[in-house]
Design an enzyme around this catalytic site. Structure first.
Site, mmCIF file in Angstrom:
data_model
loop_
_atom_site.group_PDB
_atom_site.id
_atom_site.type_symbol
_atom_site.label_atom_id
_atom_site.label_comp_id
_atom_site.label_asym_id
_atom_site.label_seq_id
_atom_site.Cartn_x
_atom_site.Cartn_y
_atom_site.Cartn_z
ATOM 1 N N HIS A 121 12.296 -2.246 12.293
ATOM 2 C CA HIS A 121 12.555 -2.148 13.731
ATOM 3 C C HIS A 121 13.952 -2.686 14.038
ATOM 4 O O HIS A 121 14.473 -3.554 13.325
ATOM 5 C CB HIS A 121 11.502 -2.939 14.507
ATOM 6 N N CYS B 204 14.092 3.545 17.364
ATOM 7 C CA CYS B 204 14.487 2.188 17.753
ATOM 8 C C CYS B 204 15.957 1.923 17.455
ATOM 9 O O CYS B 204 16.603 1.128 18.154
ATOM 10 C CB CYS B 204 13.604 1.143 17.087
#
Length: 239
Positions: free
Chosen positions: A172, A100
């Protein structure tokens, strides 16, 4: 078995080094944003800011929000326009595990940045993917051995020991920048169903404007159990 990357450390030096190796011009670099509410600390970030990367915990609260918000849009709302003249933002679905951080960099460079080196990897990747379908973009990234080499050369660097590519990581990375077409403020996250258009942004505003920071605050306000947030700003280099 899905392709996996070693997770990137949320470190401006690593993000800058990888971005420059991908093809970002030396005039831009990543910087830590230590506060979004203290004007004195915000003043340390050079302006204008082209993109923000928010790093946050993947909690049950966030996952419930993400699924509920995505359900408000048709599942094909982006795939139906990807690669066509109607495409506003260049978005990539994340299928590479633990990547990510890379996708956040990719979204920043492919949308909100104009200083890209000629004949660089990122310039070539954009040309190969901007008129492709989402599935074709996925195939290109999953099978790109040049990307694997560029990424591996920096992914294990940092101030802490890098986890393995197979490890479970609960942080994330999401990119906020301007859309390539309209210049709207957009949230770009490879785990969503496409880019999230957050509306018009004044031409004189950058990614540390009040509208952008209010959206960042909404992420923080949702998360009451784990305040493990950090922010990187893509802005003029100090060098």
């Amino acid at each position: 078995m899905p392709k996996s990357f070693v997770p990137l450390e949320s470190n401006p030096e690593i993000f800058s080094s990888l971005s420059h190796r991908l093809g970002l011009g030396e005039s831009l670099a990543f910087h830590d944003v230590f506060s979004i509410d203290d004007p004195d600390l915000l003043a340390f970030v050079p302006r204008p800011v082209s993109a923000l990367i928010l790093v946050f915990p993947v909690s049950e609260t966030y996952e419930e929000y993400r699924k509920t918000d995505d359900a408000t849009r048709p599942t094909d709302y982006y795939t139906s326009v990807a690669g066509t003249p109607a495409q506003d933002s260049l978005w990539y679905r994340q299928t590479i595990r633990n990547a990510c951080g890379f996708y956040a960099i990719l979204h920043a460079l492919a949308n909100g940045v104009h200083d890209l080196q000629s004949d660089s990897y990122i310039e070539s990747l954009i040309k190969r993917t901007e008129h492709a379908t989402v599935d074709d973009r996925t195939h290109i990234l999953e099978n790109d051995t040049e990307l694997d080499k560029l990424y591996a050369s920096l992914a294990s660097k940092g101030s802490t020991q890098a986890p393995d590519a197979s490890d479970e990581v609960n942080l994330h990375f999401v990119c906020f920048t301007r859309a390539r077409g309209s210049g709207h403020f957009v949230e770009l996250d490879g785990r969503r169903t496409g880019p999230i258009d957050l509306g018009e942004l004044d031409k004189n505003s950058d990614m540390l404007s009040d509208k952008v920071l209010d959206h960042v605050r909404s992420f923080m306000q949702r998360e009451t159990k784990d305040p493990s947030f950090s922010i990187l700003a893509l802005a003029p280099s100090f060098d």
